[in-house]
Scaffold this active site. Structure first.
Site, PDB file in Angstrom:
ATOM      1  N   SER B 326       0.736  -1.318  -0.167  1.00 20.82           N
ATOM      2  CA  SER B 326       0.092   0.125   0.000  1.00 20.82           C
ATOM      3  C   SER B 326       0.678   1.279  -0.087  1.00 20.82           C
ATOM      4  O   SER B 326       0.051   2.403  -0.268  1.00 20.82           O
ATOM      5  CB  SER B 326      -1.019   0.003   1.191  1.00 20.82           C
ATOM      6  OG  SER B 326      -1.870  -1.304   1.154  1.00 20.82           O
ATOM      7  N   ASP B 365     -10.632  -6.638   0.789  1.00 16.60           N
ATOM      8  CA  ASP B 365      -9.962  -5.625   1.653  1.00 16.60           C
ATOM      9  C   ASP B 365      -9.391  -6.103   2.658  1.00 16.60           C
ATOM     10  O   ASP B 365      -9.727  -7.506   3.219  1.00 16.60           O
ATOM     11  CB  ASP B 365     -10.998  -4.367   1.971  1.00 16.60           C
ATOM     12  CG  ASP B 365     -10.385  -3.204   2.481  1.00 16.60           C
ATOM     13  OD1 ASP B 365     -10.530  -2.336   1.507  1.00 16.60           O
ATOM     14  OD2 ASP B 365      -9.692  -3.406   3.444  1.00 16.60           O
ATOM     15  N   HIS B 371     -14.568  -0.549   4.928  1.00 13.04           N
ATOM     16  CA  HIS B 371     -14.231   0.808   5.466  1.00 13.04           C
ATOM     17  C   HIS B 371     -15.718   1.625   5.569  1.00 13.04           C
ATOM     18  O   HIS B 371     -15.496   3.237   6.104  1.00 13.04           O
ATOM     19  CB  HIS B 371     -13.253   1.582   4.837  1.00 13.04           C
ATOM     20  CG  HIS B 371     -11.965   0.820   4.956  1.00 13.04           C
ATOM     21  ND1 HIS B 371     -11.059   1.095   6.069  1.00 13.04           N
ATOM     22  CD2 HIS B 371     -11.401  -0.107   4.267  1.00 13.04           C
ATOM     23  CE1 HIS B 371      -9.919   0.281   5.943  1.00 13.04           C
ATOM     24  NE2 HIS B 371     -10.239  -0.186   4.620  1.00 13.04           N
ATOM     25  N   CYS B 384      -7.548   2.134   2.412  1.00  9.86           N
ATOM     26  CA  CYS B 384      -8.728   1.424   1.771  1.00  9.86           C
ATOM     27  C   CYS B 384      -8.259   0.557   0.465  1.00  9.86           C
ATOM     28  O   CYS B 384      -8.082   1.323  -0.516  1.00  9.86           O
ATOM     29  CB  CYS B 384     -10.057   1.978   1.624  1.00  9.86           C
ATOM     30  SG  CYS B 384     -11.371   1.363   0.947  1.00  9.86           S
TER      31      CYS B 384
END
Lengths: 377, 619
Positions: B326, B365, B371, B384
């Site tokens: 991420s 996720d 989320h 997210c």
């Protein structure tokens, strides 16, 4: 027989000695010169190897073996060599080709052949080439015609090229000089000689820029300025000059040469042994050694001049000049006159194979000298 | 006589031959005279000179190895120095029986029996009159031990030499590198004369990259030695020119904090000053002791390092390629803004998984329950995945890849060390090239989706991540990362600093978009719901960052990721990138902890420690 050897030296006995030498097909003067050099050589070697008896003994054994080879070669009459000349040359060529294809590599070059015993085929060619050239020129009128000169040059060029490919530039150059000596003695015209010299001068830059390896160029540069590389290539020359120069007129005395004894001088038992002689025996000693060599040469030239046929003359002259050329190249290299090329000092430097060839050459000289009168009868 | 046929005239030939023999004899006599003249010159005319060189004392030309240049950190603290040490040297020419001598040295415990064969090869590659180091860093006991037995070892001597010493040891090893014995292969390539008397050479990192400058130039000394070869007096020669000192961009304080914070785990920390490209921290763990190398490692010890499962010799910071996870989300968000692929203020609903239109495969996720409604700011702060799955699809792989490449991913950054890895930014074109089977050459839409969260084929080195982070911090400006800050001028003693090298910037249409992204990254640490809020909460300065977790082990469609059951080496890699302070960033950092599981829990505290140390101590 034994009474002849043990009796006192009276004129009658000297005659007996001469008869003995004649019987063995040996030449007294040549043998005396060779013997004298060998004795000096063993003394210098004993000093150079740090007074090690075993190493000197080993060298003495090699000398004895080479002398034996000389004795055997001397028994065979020159006519036999004349008949065998082309075959010896061809066998030499074949072995040179073989060594390029299958030879053992030592120090980056392919020089050694191992068929039962290990040797360098270029050694055979050192005698094969003068034999061949003498054979080629002996039947036709001298000085040689243009065609004969071209043929001789080809016979020289082929083995020289094969040896240069190994690569062994030192031997290639020496062999070229051998061939040149033979053609010179055959009476080649002055214009050819000057032509060849000019051609050599012109080809120098070509050699420098396209043919010579870096290490070979380095040797030349080092000669011009040894201090440029005092730790590398210049080291030999610097140490050699110190050894010789510090010897002075009379030398430091046997076993007292500090440069050699303290092992500063590299390769002092082989290629640089002349520096040991210069250091311990001084200018007088070194000069005496050179004069003995010169004596051997002159004796060889006399044998050549008085030989009975063209083949023997050219052969004997060429062998003698080649021998002297070794002496000159080595002493000039050790004193820093010419670049370092790996050429031993004949009969003195430790080492085996070339010694046999050298003394076999002297055997041929003796054969020519001692079979002469027998034929005349 | 006038006929064209030449008849062999024996008398004429004999006379001609005699003339030739006489000429040859004269030439020979002349050549002997030449050599005699030379002997006369050396032995009579120049006798005094040569005699002085040899008389009673003996001159030896010895190489004087140059002192290797020192290496400093950016504040002038010594990272590599030279300390006196004793070593055992051998001159082959003076050793009567090499094999027996080595055997005796093994007997009295000065060399290891296993090394004998190796030493013989080493000695074989030297000239007979060279002095060769066969054992370095002798202890006082070793020296005493040898002194007792000295008469048994002609040609072997103890010499005081300078040995390389690295005061910070393993902590800086992968940045500074080490020196070690010159290998046979290296010997082939280097100029032997320039290394006469030197037995070591830079092997890795800075020691390797700047070898030519650090080495210096060899000198030589003409020394007087007595009959036993001991030096009595130095007569002259040429002094060696010491190697140049280097000042690195590293900050040792921050470097040590990063090293300690990794606490022996496998991983890497790289920090870069955004406005110069200066590499402030360059840690790869586990590491090795560079001092052991300059002391001369035995083959066994070296093999142990090479075969260690944790690969301590591997420079993870420079050559470790990891999925960035991420941490690339801020860059992708910027790409979406630049290409106007979506409106950052629009919210989308995250239900815990994503499905491509018309497909049934669920892209999960990391947060199982989702989320809820998120806009771009929330999506970055909370990381997210669903938001970015969709964004990646919207952007398409080519635009996505292009933007990552602008940040320097997929190519080497050009750091001044050798062996940097380029990582990988996958594209359909790459896939066609890289695979041979026809069915593998196809790019699937799903591969675009997972590239959106830094998974799949995407690979980046810690150095590349730190560089990309620095680019974000500098709002698009790029500088080539560098470890060399300056060189110390030998004559003046002043440091001459190198100029930072600018690279083509990441240009976007609206510079306000940088602030939008950076604000979201700030929320990661200092926002209400940021993934690393626990780490950023009480920081005395503003920080922007992004966590990342990279999968090593792929979890099946409906399986739970249960770290307890997964072997340690199969656990996710933890990543974190950060920079501070927000307004005028002075340091950007990337942290990777292999199998550290959670970027925000494992990697983020390390990043914060590095930022805090650097901002505290440098002003």
């Amino acid at each position: 027989m034994s009474s002849v050897l043990t009796s006192n030296r009276r004129p009658a006995d000297l005659t007996a000695m001469a008869l003995l030498l004649r019987g063995l097909h040996l030449d007294g003067l040549l043998l005396a010169g060779i013997g004298a050099i060998m004795v000096v050589g063993l003394l210098a070697l004993y000093s150079a190897v740090g007074e090690s008896g075993t190493l000197v003994f080993r060298q003495a054994v090699r000398l004895a073996a080479a002398l034996l080879a000389m004795l055997m070669v001397a028994q065979i009459p020159p006519a036999w060599y004349r008949r065998a000349a082309p075959w010896i040359y061809l066998v030499g060529l074949a072995l040179l080709v073989m060594v390029l294809l299958t030879g053992d590599v030592g120090k980056g070059a392919r020089r050694w052949l191992d068929i039962g015993l290990r040797f360098q085929p270029s050694e055979i060619m050192k005698l094969g080439l003068p034999l061949m050239i003498a054979w080629l020129l002996h039947e036709r009128p001298l000085p040689p015609s243009f065609g004969m000169i071209v043929a001789s040059l080809l016979l020289i060029l082929i083995p020289v090229a094969l040896i240069a490919l190994q690569p062994d530039l030192g031997t290639a150059i020496l062999l070229t000089m051998t061939g040149a000596a033979a053609i010179f003695l055959a009476g080649i015209g002055a214009r050819y000689i000057f032509g060849a010299i000019s051609l050599a001068l012109i080809s120098l830059p070509v050699l420098w820029y396209w043919v010579m390896h870096d290490y070979q160029k380095q040797r030349v540069l080092t000669l011009i300025n040894p201090d440029s590389d005092p730790l590398g290539a210049g080291y030999h020359i610097i140490q050699s000059k110190i050894a010789i120069g510090s010897g002075g007129l009379f030398g430091k005395g046997w076993l007292n040469g500090s440069q050699g004894q303290l092992e500063f001088l590299p390769e002092r038992s082989t290629d640089f042994i002349f520096a040991v002689i210069g250091e311990e025996f001084g200018l007088l000693g070194a000069l005496s050694v050179l004069l003995i060599y010169l004596l051997i040469l002159f004796r060889g030239l006399v044998i050549a001049a008085t030989a009975q046929d063209t083949f023997s003359r050219i052969l004997a002259g060429t062998i003698s000049l080649t021998f002297f050329f070794y002496v000159f190249v080595n002493s000039a290299m050790v004193t820093g006159l010419i670049p370092v090329v790996g050429v031993p000092l004949p009969l003195v430097s430790a080492g085996g194979t070339s010694m046999v060839t050298l003394l076999a050459g002297f055997g041929i000289l003796m054969s020519i000298q001692t079979h002469r009168k027998l034929l005349a009868r | 006589m006038a006929t064209s046929i030449r008849i062999k005239d024996h008398w004429a030939e004999q006379r001609m031959f005699l003339r030739r023999v006489i000429v040859a004899g004269l030439i020979a006599f002349f050549l002997v005279t030449l050599v005699f003249g030379r002997l006369f010159q050396l032995q009579i005319l120049e006798y005094d000179y040569f005699s002085a060189q040899s008389q009673g004392n003996r001159i030896r030309v010895q190489p004087v190895p140059p002192t290797r240049g020192l290496i400093y950190d950016r504040e002038g603290r010594v990272l590599a120095e030279n300390v006196p040490s004793y070593q055992l040297e051998l001159i082959p020419e003076q050793v009567p029986d090499l094999e027996a001598t080595l055997a005796r040295l093994v007997e009295i415990g000065l060399i290891d029996g296993e090394e004998v064969a190796e030493l013989q090869t080493l000695i074989g590659t030297h000239r007979r009159f060279d002095s060769i180091a066969i054992r370095q860093r002798l202890t006082d006991e070793d020296v005493a031990q040898f002194a007792v037995h000295r008469p048994r070892f002609p040609g072997v001597e103890i010499r005081a030499r300078l040995a390389r010493n690295y005061p910070y040891g393993p902590a800086v090893a992968h940045a500074v590198g080490y020196v070690g014995g010159i290998s046979a292969a290296e010997k082939q390539e280097l100029d032997e004369a320039a290394y006469a008397g030197t037995s070591v050479i830079g092997k890795t990192s800075i020691e390797d990259a700047y070898e030519s400058g650090l080495h210096g130039e060899v000198g030589h000394a003409e020394v007087l030695v007595n009959a036993r070869g001991r030096i009595m007096e130095v007569l002259g020669g040429e002094a060696a020119i010491p190697g140049g000192d280097l000042m690195l961009t590293l900050d040792v304080d921050a470097q040590l904090v990063a090293w300690d914070a990794l606490a022996g785990r496998r991983g890497a920390v790289v920090a870069i000053e955004p406005r110069t490209g200066d590499v402030l921290v360059f840690v790869s763990a586990p590491s090795y002791d560079p001092n052991a190398f300059s002391a001369g490692l035995t083959r066994k010890e070296f093999r142990a390092l090479q075969t260690d499962q944790d690969r301590p010799l591997f420079n993870r910071a420079l050559r470790g390629a990891y999925p960035p996870g991420s941490t690339i989300k801020p860059m992708l968000a910027l790409a979406a803004l630049h290409h106007a692929a979506l409106d950052p203020d629009d919210t989308m609903y995250c239900g815990g998984y994503y499905r491509l239109p018309g497909k049934s495969h669920r892209y999960r996720d990391w947060k199982r329950e989702g989320h809820g409604p998120v806009d771009m700011h929330d999506a970055i702060a909370q990381s997210c995945d669903v938001y970015f799955y969709d964004m990646a699809r919207e952007l398409g792989i080519d635009r996505l890849a292009d933007f990552l490449q602008r940040f320097g991913l997929g190519t080497t950054t050009g750091l001044d060390l050798r062996g940097e890895k380029a990582g990988l930014v996958p594209t359909p074109a790459w896939k066609r090239r890289a695979f041979s089977r026809r069915e593998d050459k196809v790019w699937f839409p799903g591969e675009t989706v997972i590239t959106g969260i830094g998974q799949g084929y995407l690979l980046a080195t810690p150095l590349q991540l730190a560089h990309a982070t620095a680019v974000v911090a500098a709002r698009g400006e790029r500088y080539r990362p560098r470890l060399l800050r300056g060189r110390v001028n030998l004559d003046t003693g002043e440091t001459e600093y190198g100029q930072p090298e600018r690279l083509p910037p990441v240009a976007i249409d609206d510079n306000a978009q940088w602030d939008r992204i950076i604000s979201a990254m700030n929320a990661v640490l200092q926002g209400e719901r940021g993934t690393a809020r626990a780490v950023g909460r009480d920081a005395p300065f503003t920080i922007a960052g992004k966590s990342g977790t990279a999968q090593v082990f792929s979890v099946g469609q409906d399986e739970e990721y249960d770290s307890e059951e997964i072997e340690e080496r199969m656990r996710d890699h933890a990543l974190f990138i950060a920079f501070a302070p927000l307004e005028a960033p002075r340091i950007a950092v990337a942290v990777i902890v292999e199998n550290g599981e959670s970027g925000s829990r494992t990697a983020a505290p390390i990043a914060r420690a590095v930022l805090e140390t650097y901002l505290d101590t440098s002003s």
